[in-house]
Write a protein that holds these residues in place. Structure first.
Motif, PDB file in Angstrom:
ATOM      1  N   ILE A 165      37.136 -10.031  83.300  1.00 33.97           N
ATOM      2  CA  ILE A 165      38.073 -10.751  84.618  1.00 33.97           C
ATOM      3  C   ILE A 165      39.235  -9.940  84.353  1.00 33.97           C
ATOM      4  CG2 ILE A 165      39.564 -12.561  84.875  1.00 33.97           C
ATOM      5  CD1 ILE A 165      37.014 -14.493  83.807  1.00 33.97           C
ATOM      6  N   ASP A 203      37.095 -19.544  70.743  1.00 28.99           N
ATOM      7  CA  ASP A 203      36.245 -20.679  70.264  1.00 28.99           C
ATOM      8  C   ASP A 203      34.865 -20.773  71.064  1.00 28.99           C
ATOM      9  OD1 ASP A 203      38.364 -21.335  68.733  1.00 28.99           O
ATOM     10  OD2 ASP A 203      38.992 -22.775  69.631  1.00 28.99           O
ATOM     11  N   TYR A 204      34.830 -20.463  72.498  1.00 31.67           N
ATOM     12  CA  TYR A 204      33.503 -20.471  72.915  1.00 31.67           C
ATOM     13  C   TYR A 204      32.502 -19.674  72.441  1.00 31.67           C
ATOM     14  CZ  TYR A 204      35.495 -17.460  76.358  1.00 31.67           C
ATOM     15  OH  TYR A 204      36.316 -16.395  77.247  1.00 31.67           O
ATOM     16  N   GLN A 227      39.828 -19.276 102.512  1.00 29.14           N
ATOM     17  CA  GLN A 227      41.283 -19.387 102.651  1.00 29.14           C
ATOM     18  C   GLN A 227      42.051 -18.406 101.870  1.00 29.14           C
ATOM     19  OE1 GLN A 227      42.833 -23.027 101.575  1.00 29.14           O
ATOM     20  NE2 GLN A 227      44.675 -22.873 102.402  1.00 29.14           N
ATOM     21  N   ARG A 255      36.950 -19.798  92.214  1.00 27.76           N
ATOM     22  CA  ARG A 255      36.183 -20.241  93.306  1.00 27.76           C
ATOM     23  C   ARG A 255      36.544 -21.363  93.753  1.00 27.76           C
ATOM     24  NH1 ARG A 255      30.303 -20.740  91.347  1.00 27.76           N
ATOM     25  NH2 ARG A 255      31.108 -18.907  90.123  1.00 27.76           N
ATOM     26  N   ALA A 256      37.004 -22.314  92.809  1.00 34.23           N
ATOM     27  CA  ALA A 256      37.213 -23.529  93.090  1.00 34.23           C
ATOM     28  C   ALA A 256      38.460 -23.651  93.859  1.00 34.23           C
ATOM     29  CB  ALA A 256      37.493 -24.530  92.128  1.00 34.23           C
ATOM     30  N   VAL A 309      28.769 -20.622  70.878  1.00 37.51           N
ATOM     31  CA  VAL A 309      27.495 -20.042  71.414  1.00 37.51           C
ATOM     32  C   VAL A 309      26.794 -19.302  69.873  1.00 37.51           C
ATOM     33  CG1 VAL A 309      26.296 -18.241  72.549  1.00 37.51           C
ATOM     34  CG2 VAL A 309      28.370 -19.152  73.587  1.00 37.51           C
ATOM     35  N   ARG A 345      25.831 -11.624  77.506  1.00 41.39           N
ATOM     36  CA  ARG A 345      25.773 -12.818  78.281  1.00 41.39           C
ATOM     37  C   ARG A 345      27.062 -13.373  78.573  1.00 41.39           C
ATOM     38  NH1 ARG A 345      21.228 -17.305  78.635  1.00 41.39           N
ATOM     39  NH2 ARG A 345      19.911 -15.261  78.549  1.00 41.39           N
ATOM     40  N   HIS A 346      27.623 -13.786  77.285  1.00 41.36           N
ATOM     41  CA  HIS A 346      28.796 -14.838  77.229  1.00 41.36           C
ATOM     42  C   HIS A 346      30.237 -13.753  77.194  1.00 41.36           C
ATOM     43  CE1 HIS A 346      27.162 -18.575  77.275  1.00 41.36           C
ATOM     44  NE2 HIS A 346      26.102 -17.834  76.515  1.00 41.36           N
ATOM     45  N   LYS A 394      30.887 -10.837  80.195  1.00 43.83           N
ATOM     46  CA  LYS A 394      31.053 -11.393  81.674  1.00 43.83           C
ATOM     47  C   LYS A 394      32.694 -12.023  81.639  1.00 43.83           C
ATOM     48  CE  LYS A 394      29.439 -14.656  85.132  1.00 43.83           C
ATOM     49  NZ  LYS A 394      28.532 -15.884  85.228  1.00 43.83           N
ATOM     50  N   ASN A 395      32.826 -12.540  80.450  1.00 46.26           N
ATOM     51  CA  ASN A 395      34.479 -13.192  80.300  1.00 46.26           C
ATOM     52  C   ASN A 395      35.449 -11.896  80.328  1.00 46.26           C
ATOM     53  OD1 ASN A 395      34.816 -16.210  80.011  1.00 46.26           O
ATOM     54  ND2 ASN A 395      33.050 -15.945  78.980  1.00 46.26           N
ATOM     55  N   ILE A 430      32.746 -14.408  89.719  1.00 47.11           N
ATOM     56  CA  ILE A 430      32.644 -14.436  88.287  1.00 47.11           C
ATOM     57  C   ILE A 430      33.129 -15.788  87.617  1.00 47.11           C
ATOM     58  CG2 ILE A 430      33.304 -13.525  86.027  1.00 47.11           C
ATOM     59  CD1 ILE A 430      32.940 -10.822  86.993  1.00 47.11           C
ATOM     60  N   ASP A 431      34.230 -16.119  88.180  1.00 44.77           N
ATOM     61  CA  ASP A 431      35.035 -17.216  87.667  1.00 44.77           C
ATOM     62  C   ASP A 431      35.227 -18.496  88.527  1.00 44.77           C
ATOM     63  OD1 ASP A 431      36.948 -18.612  86.509  1.00 44.77           O
ATOM     64  OD2 ASP A 431      38.410 -17.145  85.894  1.00 44.77           O
ATOM     65  N   PRO A 432      34.402 -19.550  88.033  1.00 46.08           N
ATOM     66  CA  PRO A 432      34.551 -20.437  88.928  1.00 46.08           C
ATOM     67  C   PRO A 432      35.746 -21.308  89.014  1.00 46.08           C
ATOM     68  CG  PRO A 432      33.562 -21.025  86.740  1.00 46.08           C
ATOM     69  CD  PRO A 432      33.792 -19.768  86.681  1.00 46.08           C
ATOM     70  N   ARG A 433      36.700 -21.329  88.277  1.00 45.94           N
ATOM     71  CA  ARG A 433      37.821 -21.610  88.327  1.00 45.94           C
ATOM     72  C   ARG A 433      38.762 -21.317  89.702  1.00 45.94           C
ATOM     73  NH1 ARG A 433      39.318 -19.974  82.194  1.00 45.94           N
ATOM     74  NH2 ARG A 433      37.910 -18.476  83.169  1.00 45.94           N
TER      75      ARG A 433
END
Ligand SMILES: Nc1ncnc2c1ncn2[C@@H]1O[C@H](COP(=O)(O)OP(=O)(O)OP(=O)(O)O)[C@@H](O)[C@H]1O
Ligand SMILES: Nc1ncnc2c1ncn2[C@@H]1O[C@H](COP(=O)(O)OP(=O)(O)OP(=O)(O)O)[C@@H](O)[C@H]1O
Ligand SMILES: [Mg+2]
Ligand SMILES: [Mg+2]
Lengths: 345, 315, 345
Positions: free
Chosen positions: B238, B212-213, B3, B313-314, B217, B230-231, B234-235, B308-311
Motif C-alpha cells: 500500500i 496482530d493480523y 467518484q 474501494r468503499a 495468520v 499472501r498476507h 499485499k499489505n 488492493i484495499d477494500p477500505r
C-alpha cells in the motif's frame, strides 16, 4: 412522583451548585469530499441537564462513544456547545470574555486517561507541573519551585522527582504528576476523564485513594468520567448514566446500585463481572443484545429500543420523558417498563 | 471509487492548466528567444526579423498570445515549432511512442524487481543477503541515472566488446534490435525507482510482519511462505504504490537525458534539443504531455489502491 | 509439603506447563519475562491466568503457541500438550498443531483480522490449511461458523471486510475461526479487554456456551478478577513472571493464601464500595525485569514480609489438591505468623 422537565431542575439548583448544565447539546458535523459538504451530524451529546454540587463527586458512566468525554470538554468550555448552557457558579461560560474565561479555567482542570501519552516526554516534572503556574501568572522563580514541591508532596511524590522525566516514572506515578499538574492552579472542579482506566488495580487503588484524600482536604468537586462501574461505586456520590448522548438515569450512587430503574442501567450492571463467586451465581442475567448503534444515525423513539431486553413497540416511536421515580432518582420513563410514569417492571 | 477517479481527473486537468500557464509566462520572461538566435545567425536585416516575428504572432501583446495558445491546446493544436518546419503535434505524436516504450519498460523493470527484492530483504532481515540487498539499494538510489548510462556504455564495450546497435529501429520493425537499444537506458532509469520501491517494501513489510493480523495468520498454522506472500506482501504494497506514483515524475525527467545519451528519437531528446534552441511551443507542449503522463500514472495508482484495499474501494 | 497435587494429574491434562522460563534478548542483555510458571489445564476446563500488566501472561500464552517474537525463546521447562513436550517442537510440527489442536484469540479484535481479505477468506483459510476441502464446502462451513457465533446477518457478513464490523463482531469472527476445527485447547488472551462491558458479557457468554458444546479447554488470560470469577474453574495468579498462587476459583477468591492475591482483591474498588471500606492499595509498583528482588519478588511491597522473605526465595507450597502458593507464610514452620483474619476477604 413528578414529571420533571429540564427547566424544573433549574429551579432546584441550590446555592451550593457549582456547575449547572442545561440542555447541553453537541453535534459534530460529518464532512465529506473536497468541498467539506456536511453529510450528517454525530449527535455526541443531546440535550443533557444536570447539576454538580460543590465538594461532591459526580460520575458520568456509559459505553464507549456515548458522549462522556465530549460532555467533560463542554463543561470546561474546551468545545463550543451546539446549544444549551454550562454555568459555573451561576455564570454562563458562553457569555464570558477571553480573559474571564482564562481566569475561570484556573478553577476548572482536567486529568486525562493515558498516563503515558498525556505528559510531554521532553519536559521535566518541574516544568510539567509548573506550566499552569506560569501560564496563569500565579508564581515564578523560587516561589514556583516551592509550590511545585508542595504539590508533588501532596500527591505522594517528592522534591527528588523534580528533575526527572516522564519515562522515569511508573504509570501510577505519572498519573500522580498529571494530578499535581491539575492541582497547580488551585482548581475547585476537576474533570477526571478515565483518569484511572489505564492503571492496574493495585495502582488504580493508590490513585483513587489519593483523589479521595485530596477531595477531603481541598474540598474539590469531581466530575468523574469512567466506564468502570466498580470505580463509580467506590468514588462517586451521584451517578449519571448516559446512552448515545442522552442521560437515561441519574441518582445518588447507592440508590442507583441498589435499585437501577432504566433497562439500560440494569443491563449495564448485569454485565459487570462480579468478583464474589457467591454473588456471581445469584445474579440474573439481564443483557442488552447487539451493540451500540451509530451516534450519527441513532434509533428513533427510545434510543435503547434496538438493544432493550424488553423490546416493545411503543418505544420505537415515543421519546421517553424524564421522570423522578424517587427523590433525586430520575430516569427516562420508556413505555417498555412504565405506564403513565409509574414503573411496572 | 468512480467518484474518486472523476475527482482525480478534474484536479489533474486543473494541475495541467496551471503547469501550462506557468510555463508560458516563465518562458516568455526569459530574455532572448529562438527567432533572435536563429535570425541573428542568418544575417537578415532588422526589418525582416521584425516581419517574421509578426507573422508568427510573437509581437502581439502577451495576454493575446496566451489566449491563442490556450485555445489551441483545447483543440490539441499546439502551434508550429519555431525551429522545425512541422507542427508541434506531429512532432509529439512521432516522438512520444519511443518515450512511452522506454518509461513503460523502466517501470516494468523496477516493479518486477523492487518489491520482490524488498520482500526478500525483509524476510531475511539481519542476514548477510539482507545487508547486501540493502547496500545495493542505497547504491541504486544514489548513483545518478545518466552516470549509470555512461558506465554501461563504457564497460560493456570495454569488457565484452558490446555496443548498442546504431540507427533506431522501431519495435515492430525489429524487436530484437529495438530491445537492445531500449534495455540499457531502461535499466539505468529503473535502478533508482526499483531501489526506492525495494527500500519502501522492506520497511513496510517489516512493519506489517509485526502486526496482530499476521500473528493471527501464524496462529492458524500457516507457513511462512503463505504469511509472507499472501498476507504480508499485499499489505506492505500500500505505501509502495504511492511512492511509485511519485517516483514516476523523476523517471520521466530521466528519460530526457537518457534518450539524448542513447540517441533514441523520443520526446525527451527532442525536448533536450528544444531547450537549447528555445523552441517554446514545443517545450510547452512537451511539458504538458509529461504532466499528463504523470497525472495518468497517479490515477492508475489510485485505481490500484482500490483494487488492493477494500477500505478505499468503499469510500 | 504436599508434592502430589499437581504432578499426579499431569497425565490427564490437555496442557501442563512445567517450570516454563522464557527469555528475551534485549539491548541490556537476556531478561526472563517468565521465569517459573507451572500449571495444568484439563479437558473441558477453563483456567484463568491472571495478573497485572507485565506479569508475563501474554508471554506465557505466546510461548505455548511458539508465537514469540524472534528475540524471545523458551529457555527452560516443559510445555506438555496431549502428553507430548512441545516446548522445543520443530516449527513444521508446531504449525500442524496451531489452529487444529490449539487455537488462540487475542486482545484487540480491531487489529487482528487482515484488512485486505474478506471474512470468508479468513475463515476458509483456516479450514483449507488443515483440511482438504473445496472452496464451496469451505464457504458453507464458514457460514455455519458465523451463524454459530451469533453473527447477525451472517450471510452478508461473509463477503465484508473487517473495517465494516464492530469490535464485538470482529471478536466473534476470531472466535468462529479459532473454534472452526474443534481444537482441544483455546488460548484467549484478554479477549474482552478492548470491548464495552455489555459486549464483553455477550462474548463471555458465547465462549462459555461454545466451550461447553465443543468440550474445548480454555486458557483464559485476563487481568480482571471479576472475569475470572465468571469464567474460570481454576485460577493461576502471576506476579513478576512467576505463578504465585493457584487453585479453584472459589477457594482462591474466598481464601487467598498469598498476600499478593489478597491485596489484589482488596484493591478492587467493587469490594470496598460495598463494604464502605477504604481501598487497600499495594504500595510501590511491579519490579522491573532488570531489577528483580532475588528472594520473594513481592516482598518489597508485601505488608506481611519478614526477614526470611528478602533472603530466601520461597518455594511453591502445595496446599491440598490443586492448590499451591509461593509464599513463606504457607510454610508449616512459619504458619504461626499468619493471622486468620488477614487472608480472608
Ligand atoms: N471532534 C470530533 N469530531 C467528530 N466526532 C466526534 C469528535 N469527538 C467525538 N466525536 C464523536 O462523538 C461521539 C462521542 O464521543 P466521546 O469521545 O464523547 O465518547 P466517550 O463517551 O468519551 O467514549 P470513550 O469511552 O470511548 O472515551 C463519538 O461517536 C465520537 O466518535
Ligand atoms: N519482545 C519483548 N522483548 C522484551 N521484553 C518483552 C517482550 N515482550 C514482553 N516483554 C516483557 O515481558 C514482560 C511480560 O510481558 P507480558 O506481555 O507477558 O505481560 P502481560 O502480563 O501480558 O501484561 P498485559 O496485561 O499488559 O498484557 C513485560 O515486562 C514485558 O516488558
Ligand atoms: Mg472518552
Ligand atoms: Mg498481555
Amino acid at each position: 412522583m413528578t414529571v420533571t422537565e429540564p427547566s424544573s431542575i433549574s429551579a432546584e439548583a441550590s446555592s451550593d451548585t457549582i456547575v449547572e448544565v442545561r440542555n447541553l447539546t453537541k453535534h459534530f458535523p460529518i464532512e465529506k469530499g473536497l468541498l467539506k459538504r456536511t453529510v450528517g451530524q454525530v449527535q455526541a451529546v443531546n440535550g443533557i441537564s444536570f447539576d454538580v454540587r460543590r465538594g461532591s463527586t459526580v460520575a458520568l458512566v456509559g459505553e464507549s462513544g456515548c458522549g462522556k468525554t465530549t460532555t467533560g470538554q463542554l463543561i470546561l468550555h474546551l468545545l463550543e456547545p451546539t446549544s444549551g448552557t454550562v454555568r459555573f457558579e451561576g455564570r454562563d461560560l458562553a457569555g464570558l470574555q477571553r480573559g474571564e474565561l482564562r481566569r475561570l479555567r484556573q478553577r476548572m482542570q482536567i486529568i486525562f486517561q493515558d498516563p503515558f501519552s498525556s505528559l510531554d516526554p521532553r519536559m521535566s516534572t518541574l516544568s510539567i507541573v509548573a506550566e499552569g503556574l506560569e501560564v496563569h501568572g500565579i508564581a515564578s522563580g523560587k516561589q514556583k519551585v516551592d509550590r511545585v514541591v508542595e504539590l508533588l508532596e501532596l500527591v505522594g511524590l517528592s522534591s527528588r522527582d523534580l528533575r526527572k522525566f516522564p519515562h522515569e516514572f511508573s504509570g501510577g506515578q505519572r498519573q500522580r504528576i498529571g494530578i499535581a499538574r491539575a492541582l497547580a492552579t488551585n482548581p475547585e472542579v476537576i474533570v477526571c476523564d478515565e483518569a484511572v482506566s489505564a492503571l492496574d488495580v493495585s495502582i488504580q487503588a493508590q490513585v483513587l485513594n489519593l483523589l479521595k484524600d485530596l477531595q477531603a482536604e481541598l474540598n474539590l468537586t469531581y466530575l468523574f468520567i469512567t466506564h468502570d462501574l466498580n470505580v463509580v461505586r467506590y468514588i462517586s456520590d451521584e451517578v449519571i448514566v448516559m446512552y448515545l448522548g442522552e442521560i437515561v438515569e441519574q441518582a445518588a450512587t447507592e440508590d442507583l446500585f441498589e435499585n437501577p430503574i432504566h433497562p439500560y442501567t440494569r443491563s449495564l450492571f448485569s454485565a459487570v463481572p462480579v468478583v464474589d463467586p457467591d454473588l456471581a451465581e445469584k445474579r440474573e442475567p439481564f443483557l442488552a443484545s447487539g451493540e451500540l448503534p451509530s451516534p450519527s444515525n441513532p434509533p428513533s423513539g427510545c434510543k435503547f429500543h434496538t438493544r432493550c431486553p424488553f423490546s416493545c413497540e411503543a418505544a420505537t416511536q415515543q421519546i421517553p420523558e424524564t421522570v423522578e421515580f424517587e427523590p433525586g432518582h430520575r430516569a427516562a420513563a420508556c413505555p417498555c417498563y412504565t405506564t403513565d410514569g409509574v414503573r411496572v417492571r | 471509487m468512480t467518484q474518486l477517479i472523476v475527482k482525480r481527473l478534474l484536479s489533474g486537468l486543473l494541475a495541467l492548466f496551471l503547469i501550462a500557464t506557468f510555463l508560458f509566462f516563465v518562458m516568455r520572461s526569459v530574455p532572448g528567444d529562438a527567432i533572435d538566435i536563429q535570425l541573428a545567425e542568418s544575417g537578415l536585416s532588422e526589418e525582416r526579423i521584425t516581419e517574421v516575428k509578426d507573422e508568427m504572432g510573437l509581437n502581439d501583446p502577451i495576454l493575446e498570445q496566451y489566449a491563442d495558445w490556450a485555445s489551441g491546446i483545447v483543440r490539441l493544436d499546439f502551434g508550429d515549432s519555431l525551429v522545425r518546419d512541422e507542427s508541434v503535434l506531429d512532432i509529439i505524436l512521432r516522438r512520444l511512442p519511443v518515450t512511452l516504450e522506454l518509461s513503460f519498460l523502466a517501470i516494468a523493470l523496477s516493479l518486477a524487481f523492487g518489491p520482490i527484492v524488498g520482500m526478500l530483504s525483509a524476510i531475511r532481515r539481519g542476514k548477510p543477503s539482507d545487508a547486501i540487498l540493502r547496500v545495493g539499494s542505497i547504491v541504486g538510489l544514489s548513483i545518478p541515472n545518466f552516470l549509470v548510462g555512461v558506465l554501461m556504455i563504457t564497460y560493456l564495450s570495454e569488457w565484452f566488446g558490446y555496443s548498442v546497435p546504431i540507427g533506431y529501429q522501431e519495435f515492430w520493425e525489429s524487436p530484437w534490435v529495438n530491445l537492445q537499444q531500449m534495455i540499457l537506458p531502461a535499466i539505468a532509469l529503473a535502478l533508482s525507482v526499483g531501489a526506492a520501491t525495494a527500500r519502501m517494501t522492506r520497511s513496510s513489510m517489516l512493519e506489517v510482519l509485526g502486526t496482530d493480523y499476521i500473528r493471527t495468520v501464524r496462529a492458524k498454522g500457516a507457513d511462512e511462505r503463505m504469511i509472507n506472500t499472501r498476507h504480508a506482501f499485499k499489505n506492505s504494497l500500500i505505501p509502495v504504490l504511492t511512492l511509485v506514483g511519485l517516483q514516476f515524475g523523476g523517471l520521466l525527467g530521466g528519460t530526457v537525458i537518457l534518450e539524448a545519451m542513447f540517441s533514441l528519437p523520443g520526446l525527451g531528446s527532442q525536448v533536450f534539443e528544444a531547450v537549447r534552441t528555445r523552441d517554446y511551443p514545443l517545450i510547452q507542449a512537451a511539458a504538458l504531455v509529461y504532466g499528463a503522463m504523470f497525472i495518468l500514472v497517479n490515477i492508475m495508482v489510485d485505481l490500484a489502491y482500490g483494487w488492493i484495499d477494500p477500505r478505499i474501494r468503499a469510500s | 509439603m504436599d508434592t502430589g497435587g499437581l504432578h499426579a494429574e499431569t497425565s490427564d491434562a490437555v496442557l501442563s506447563v512445567r517450570q516454563l522460563r522464557t527469555e528475551f534478548a534485549t539491548r541490556h542483555g537476556q531478561v526472563a519475562a517468565v521465569s517459573d510458571v507451572s500449571f495444568d489445564v484439563r479437558p473441558g476446563e477453563t483456567v484463568a491466568l491472571v495478573g497485572e500488566s507485565g506479569s508475563g501472561k501474554t508471554v506465557t500464552a505466546l510461548s505455548i503457541m511458539h508465537l514469540l517474537e524472534s528475540t524471545g525463546s523458551i529457555a527452560g521447562g516443559e510445555v506438555i500438550f496431549e502428553g507430548r513436550d512441545i516446548a522445543h517442537l520443530e516449527e513444521r510440527e508446531m504449525r500442524s498443531l496451531r489452529g487444529e489442536k490449539i487455537a488462540m484469540i487475542f486482545q484487540d479484535p480491531s487489529t487482528c483480522l487482515d484488512p485486505l481479505f474478506t471474512v470468508e477468506h479468513q475463515l476458509a483459510e483456516m479450514l483449507h490449511l488443515h483440511r482438504d476441502i473445496t472452496d464451496a464446502e469451505a464457504r458453507t462451513r464458514a457460514l455455519e461458523l458465523l451463524r454459530h457465533v451469533g453473527m447477525p446477518d451472517a450471510e452478508a457478513r461473509l463477503d465484508t471486510y473487517q473495517h465494516k464490523l464492530s469490535g464485538g463482531q470482529r471478536q466473534r469472527v476470531m472466535i468462529a475461526m479459532a473454534l472452526a476445527l474443534s481444537p482441544s485447547l483455546l488460548i484467549a488472551d484478554e479477549p474482552t479487554t478492548a470491548l464495552d462491558v455489555t459486549v464483553q458479557a455477550q462474548i463471555l457468554d458465547l465462549l462459555r456456551t461454545l466451550a461447553d458444546e465443543t468440550g474445548a479447554a480454555i486458557l483464559f488470560v485476563t487481568h480482571d478478577l471479576g472475569v475470572v470469577a465468571e469464567m474460570a474453574d481454576r485460577v493461576v495468579v502471576m506476579y513478576a513472571g512467576q505463578v504465585i498462587e493457584q487453585g479453584r476459583v472459589r477457594e482462591v477468591l474466598k481464601t487467598p493464601q498469598h498476600p499478593y492475591t489478597a491485596a489484589l482483591l482488596n484493591s478492587m474498588p467493587g469490594n470496598a464500595a460495598m463494604t464502605g471500606q477504604r481501598l487497600e492499595a499495594i504500595d510501590g509498583s511491579v519490579p522491573s525485569l532488570f531489577n528483580m528482588p532475588h528472594a520473594c519478588r513481592f516482598a518489597p511491597r508485601c505488608k506481611h514480609a519478614f526477614d526470611r522473605c528478602t533472603v530466601e526465595p520461597p518455594p511453591v507450597h502445595e496446599l491440598g489438591s490443586d492448590r499451591n502458593a509461593r509464599c513463606w507464610l504457607s510454610d508449616p514452620s512459619e504458619s504461626w505468623r499468619r493471622q486468620p483474619a488477614e487472608v480472608s476477604t
